[in-house]
Design an enzyme around this catalytic site. Structure first.
Site, short mmCIF file in Angstrom:
data_model
loop_
_atom_site.label_atom_id
_atom_site.label_comp_id
_atom_site.label_asym_id
_atom_site.label_seq_id
_atom_site.Cartn_x
_atom_site.Cartn_y
_atom_site.Cartn_z
N ASN A 1 0.90 -1.16 0.00
CA ASN A 1 0.00 0.00 0.00
C ASN A 1 0.93 1.20 0.00
OD1 ASN A 1 -2.59 1.13 2.35
ND2 ASN A 1 -2.35 1.57 0.20
N ASN B 1 -6.14 10.82 0.02
CA ASN B 1 -6.36 9.70 -0.88
C ASN B 1 -5.78 9.98 -2.26
OD1 ASN B 1 -7.87 7.95 0.86
ND2 ASN B 1 -9.67 9.25 0.56
N CYS C 1 -5.23 6.33 8.06
CA CYS C 1 -4.68 5.28 7.19
C CYS C 1 -3.69 4.47 8.01
CB CYS C 1 -3.99 5.89 5.97
SG CYS C 1 -3.24 4.68 4.87
N CYS D 1 -4.74 -2.60 3.31
CA CYS D 1 -5.33 -1.44 3.97
C CYS D 1 -5.20 -1.66 5.47
CB CYS D 1 -6.79 -1.28 3.57
SG CYS D 1 -7.69 0.01 4.48
N ASN E 1 -12.16 5.81 10.56
CA ASN E 1 -12.75 6.01 9.24
C ASN E 1 -13.75 4.87 9.02
OD1 ASN E 1 -10.85 3.98 8.98
ND2 ASN E 1 -9.94 4.76 7.12
#
Length: 290
Positions: A15, A79, A88, A221, A158
């Protein structure tokens, strides 16, 4: 490239992120610049941007919470499409690794985010981040193609919809965002598809794929991994556990402490964080990204 914009490229389980050191908040980080920078054809290519900035320098930014005394650094995460995100998990590990390697926060420490303060510990084995408790919401549904999947609404700073599936997650088409209930998720949602827990609560394993809002499918993620483990444990009748997660980008591990029916105890995300290149962006490109 004198006068260019400094950057570092890094990733956590593939990621990937562009890290922009900006201690004094001098950069004008517009959505258009972020999207161009993350574009894999006309920019450096990344799932998102991590701006390294002193929290006190962001006074007046309505998207940023008030600084917490004693916490110097703030992770300003964007993002890949340029939109602002609260948190994140893979990004905060890369952020902590950058602070450690730069000598700005050796060993880790407290990091400000839009979802609150997260504490990271950097070691030779990787980076562990205290992700806080997870809020457990109602059931909801994700639709991928013609298939509907029951999922659990979770808040890891989130929004997430974690779906435990009996089908092989690798068979799903995630080139398009799964559909969700806009009344439940008015600002979009990250959707995880995961296998049932294989093994005990401590030492078990799951597999996961994820579609991130504002990005698309990513190789991993971090917050999604935490959400997936909470959903897998709950589906298996456990309130706590220590579970390994196989993602397309590699292995992560999540520790969940017991809490209540609507809120877990503390959670910790463990995994690698790699810094692979540094350089400067051309100033002319930054001024007019093409």
């Amino acid at each position: 490239m004198t006068g260019g914009i400094a950057f570092t490229k890094g990733h956590g389980t593939q990621n990937d992120f562009v890290v922009l050191p900006d201690p004094d908040a001098a950069l004008d980080l517009t959505p258009e610049r972020v999207a161009a920078l993350c574009d894999r054809h006309r920019g450096l290519g990344a799932d998102g941007v991590l701006r390294v900035v002193r929290w006190a320098k962001l006074a007046g930014d309505e998207t940023v919470p008030e600084p917490v005394p004693g916490v110097e650094w703030f992770m300003d995460y964007r993002n890949g499409d340029g939109s602002i995100a609260e948190m994140c998990g893979n990004g905060v590990r890369v952020f902590a690794r950058y602070l450690h390697d730069r000598g700005w926060a050796p060993g880790g420490g407290a990091i400000g985010t839009r979802a609150g303060v997260r504490t990271a510990t950097v070691s030779a084995a990787g980076v562990s981040v205290q992700m806080g408790p997870v809020t457990i919401g109602p059931a909801s549904v994700a639709t991928s193609g013609t298939a509907r999947f029951d999922g659990l609404v979770l808040d890891v700073g989130n929004p997430h919809l974690a779906c435990v599936v009996s089908a092989d997650p690798d068979a799903l088409d995630l080139t398009r965002a799964p559909l969700h209930d806009p009344e439940v998720f008015p600002h979009g949602v990250n959707v995880e598809f995961l296998t049932p827990l294989d093994g005990p609560a401590d030492g078990g394993r799951i597999r996961m794929r994820v579609h991130e809002r504002g990005v698309g499918e990513t190789r991993a993620c971090g917050t999604g991994t935490v959400a997936a483990v909470v959903a897998a444990l709950r589906a298996a009748g456990h309130a706590a556990g220590d579970v390994r997660v196989d993602t397309p980008g590699g292995e992560l591990r999540v520790t969940v402490e017991a809490g209540s029916d609507t809120r877990t105890g503390a959670t910790v995300l463990h995994g690698p964080a790699v810094l692979l290149a540094t350089g400067e962006l051309d100033r002319d490109w930054w001024d007019s990204p093409a």
